[in-house]
Enzyme design. Structure first.
Site, PDB file in Angstrom:
ATOM      1  N   ALA A 324       0.859  -1.188   0.000  1.00  0.00           N
ATOM      2  CA  ALA A 324       0.000   0.000   0.000  1.00  0.00           C
ATOM      3  C   ALA A 324       0.890   1.231   0.000  1.00  0.00           C
ATOM      4  CB  ALA A 324      -0.930   0.012   1.210  1.00  0.00           C
ATOM      5  N   ALA A 329       3.754   7.928   3.336  1.00  0.00           N
ATOM      6  CA  ALA A 329       4.643   6.773   3.408  1.00  0.00           C
ATOM      7  C   ALA A 329       4.042   5.615   2.623  1.00  0.00           C
ATOM      8  CB  ALA A 329       4.866   6.370   4.874  1.00  0.00           C
ATOM      9  N   LYS A 345       6.142   0.620   7.790  1.00  0.00           N
ATOM     10  CA  LYS A 345       5.738   1.886   7.165  1.00  0.00           C
ATOM     11  C   LYS A 345       6.963   2.792   7.055  1.00  0.00           C
ATOM     12  CE  LYS A 345       2.463   5.706   7.938  1.00  0.00           C
ATOM     13  NZ  LYS A 345       1.421   6.225   8.865  1.00  0.00           N
ATOM     14  N   ASP A 477      -8.375  11.439  11.687  1.00  0.00           N
ATOM     15  CA  ASP A 477      -8.205  11.136  10.261  1.00  0.00           C
ATOM     16  C   ASP A 477      -8.683   9.715   9.945  1.00  0.00           C
ATOM     17  OD1 ASP A 477      -7.502  11.646   7.636  1.00  0.00           O
ATOM     18  OD2 ASP A 477      -5.429  10.976   7.894  1.00  0.00           O
TER      19      ASP A 477
END
EC number: 2.7.11.-
Length: 695
Positions: A324, A329, A345, A477
């Site tokens: 992903a 990042a 990440k 978020d």
């Protein structure tokens, strides 16, 4: 000195004879005889007079002689051979008698008139310029548009002679020109090969700024052109769809090209599906987890700088391709030496380098939007965005937030926070437990696991409400890319919500938490007096507009606060009121405390996910229950039987009211569905849309 009689000239028989000037002789005579020679010889139109004047200033006499000296151009045939010898003898004797030195018969030199003064020249030039301007204006009036265009082209087109002149200048200075071109090329190559250098950073900022300005200019031009089309016309709808799609494509291309903070902004735009047209939200939704990924050598460079070794030193297996890619990042799957599956990440290597330039570009864009559309004034967003992103770029802060959120939600089995591996983490690297699941808005994947989207939506709403109203430590978020759904490890037929990306959190004090609990509870119950009271306690004076922004409906005209849908009349009134009061909204957002902005962002994201799941739950009732629960948790801490009894009474009355509203809307929805099946009501799509409006 007596005046000489002009009868002397009558003795000369030649008709065209003119006495030659005695200018030089007279000047010398006057200089030698300041007092004796008191005469001044004046010639004018073939006549000369000797005037008796007292000459006390030699220079004045000389100037007078120069000024009065004049020879008519009609007589040009004075020749030395035309003067008779007797005449020459006469004038020579006259010269000797009066000390006029030697007499010479030379060809006369024409006298020049006195040049005009500087003021006269300026006046003449001004008059000429005015005459030229008047002539040009008269000619321009007579010219057509084609003639004007032809004149412009004549001025702009380079003639062959001008082109040859350019080549000649280039040939003269070709060495300097070639050296300058080679130096510019070398600087560009150096900037590209060394992006961390000063020149590389400056070049990158300039290029990214140019892309953003180009995109913003095109979008503003598109909407300016659209504004000239009447809104009530039939072609306005088609043109607006085309304009929305073109603008969304431009923004998507800009976000993918520049990356970093631009993708972060694109993700937020994609979450505003209750405000923006579908062309924006659908086009930009790919940015939630399909952002462009970077090459593996950048990942290795971050590991070497932050941890001191390459990834293979810490992990037995490390996927070179990311699973992903997000805004800040990208995530790689790896396995530790102990055999644990983890998600690594890694922050983009150029993100912090481009941070200041992107923030500057953001400020310029907001200024341009404010200039092109004066009703929009969001310049205050730049500083708030900068403060938020500074925290989000520090992955060690994100690790702290994840561990605290896991502790807060430890008693809630429906929520899960992945474990953090500190030895393999730094400010730009975060290693956490790997979770297998699907995005929360993937309805097909949820159903394939045997789960219900209604249960998923309810669990998610309860988790977020617990953070807001009870713990006051909020994930601000929670877009669809940061929330996963998996089968509960202990109860496979039940969903478990996994929260990812804990970089952006906000902690609120106890006073704010209690005021917000009271505000939301009274918003749902439509208690205007208490809504006004707690809105002002939170720092918002315009409580009616603030309530409308939270509920996304005209609060003042709402009869029931628990409706999960909104009528077409309310929607039209809301939108028209928002347009008319756009300046008030901007002023409210500008004056609003900054911590409230993040709460509104969280509220919008919850609404967005509920809509994507089909609005299966009533989020107002869920939030009202948790608001009351947050108030009760505070009252239980206080020792007082009266306070406890009062809180229980409020809880029971609220629950009875909520159940009544839920039963009312349940029967309304059932009746509508029956009418649709019996084809009694034809506009089925319209009814379903009204049931799903604004989540």
């Amino acid at each position: 000195m007596k005046i000489l009689k002009f009868s002397l000239l009558s003795k000369l028989k030649h008709k065209d004879f003119i006495v030659t000037s005695f200018r030089n002789n007279i000047i010398n005579s006057i200089k030698n005889n300041n007092t004796n020679n008191n005469g001044l010889l004046k010639f004018s139109n073939n006549k000369y007079n000797f005037l008796n004047n007292n000459n006390n200033n030699n220079n004045n006499n000389v100037n007078k002689i120069n000024n009065v000296y004049y020879i008519n151009n009609n007589f040009k045939n004075v020749m030395e051979n035309k003067i008779k010898p007797s005449s020459i003898q006469f004038f020579s004797s006259l010269s000797n008698k009066y000390n006029l030195n030697s007499f010479t018969t030379t060809k006369p030199q024409p006298c020049q008139a006195k040049p005009p003064s500087s003021k006269q020249q300026q006046q003449q030039q001004q008059q000429q310029q005015q005459q030229q301007q008047q002539q040009q204006q008269q000619q321009s009036k007579k010219k057509t548009s084609k003639d004007r265009l032809r004149d412009i082209l004549k001025k702009t087109v380079i003639t062959p002679q001008e082109f040859l002149n350019v080549l000649q200048r280039f040939a003269k200075n070709y060495k300097k020109t070639i050296a300058s071109i080679l130096a510019a090329i070398a600087l560009i190559i150096y900037s590209y090969e060394t992006p961390d250098s000063y020149f590389g950073s400056m070049m990158n900022v300039i290029v990214r700024f140019y892309r953003a300005m180009k995109c913003a200019t095109k979008i503003m031009i598109n909407y300016k052109i659209l504004s000239y089309t009447p809104e009530k016309s039939s072609e306005y709808l088609e043109k607006s769809k085309i304009c929305h799609q073109e603008s969304a494509d431009l923004i998507l291309d800009l976000c993918l090209t520049n990356g970093g903070l631009y993708i972060k902004a694109g993700q937020y735009i994609a979450s505003l599906n209750h405000i923006l047209p579908i062309q924006y939200t659908k086009t930009l939704s790919v940015l939630q987890d399909q952002a462009p990924w970077r090459d593996f050598y950048e990942v290795e460079s971050v590991f070497l700088k932050d941890l001191g070794n390459a990834p293979n030193h810490y992990f037995s297996d490390f996927d070179r391709l990311p699973i992903a890619a997000a805004s800040l990042a990208q995530v790689h799957r790896a396995i530790t030496k102990e055999g644990e599956e983890v998600a690594v990440k890694v922050q983009y290597v150029d993100l912090q380098r481009n941070f200041d330039g992107d923030i500057f570009t953001h400020n310029v864009l907001l200024t341009l939007v404010n200039m092109a559309f004066p009703d929009f004034e969001f310049n205050w967003m730049a500083e708030e965005m900068k403060n938020v992103l500074i925290k989000e770029l520090d992955f060690s802060q994100e690790a702290d937030n994840a561990e605290r959120a896991a502790q807060d939600l430890s008693s809630n089995n429906n929520a899960y926070i992945p474990k953090v591996f500190r030895p393999y983490s730094s400010k730009r690297i975060l290693t956490t437990e790997f979770i297998h699941g699907c995005k929360i808005n993937n309805v097909q994947a949820i159903r394939s696991m045997g789960l219900s989207e209604k249960t998923v939506s309810q669990r998610f709403m309860e988790i977020m409400c617990e953070q807001i109203f009870i713990h006051a430590f909020v994930h601000v978020d929670p877009h669809a890319g940061n929330v996963l759904v998996r089968q509960h490890p202990n109860h496979p037929n039940q969903p478990q919500i996994v929260l990812l990306d804990h970089g952006l959190y906000r902690e609120y004090d106890e006073e704010f938490r209690l005021n917000f609990c009271n505000l939301y509870k009274n918003l749902v119950l439509c208690n205007n007096k208490k809504v006004e009271k707690y809105s002002k306690a939170l720092g918002v004076q315009n409580w009616k507009l603030f309530s409308t922004m939270i509920l996304m409906r005209n609060f003042e005209g709402s009869s029931v606060g628990l409706s999960n849908s909104i009528s077409s009349e309310e929607l039209e009134k809301l939108l028209s009121g928002a347009i008319e009061r756009l300046k008030d909204i901007n002023l409210l957002m500008k004056a609003m405390p900054r911590h409230l902005l993040l709460i509104l962002r969280n509220n919008n994201l919850l609404r967005s996910i509920n809509m994507e799941l089909g609005s299966p739950v009533n989020r107002f009732s869920i939030m009202a229950r948790y608001a009351a629960k947050g108030l009760n948790s505070n009252s239980s801490k206080n020792s007082g039987i009266i306070r406890l009894v009062k809180s229980v009474e409020e809880k029971v009355s609220l629950e009875v009211m909520l159940k009544g509203y839920e039963l009312y809307y349940y029967f309304v929805n059932r009746i509508l569905s029956i009418l649709i099946r019996l084809h009694i009501i034809n506009p089925e799509k319209l009814i379903k849309d009204q049931m799903k409006k604004l989540g």
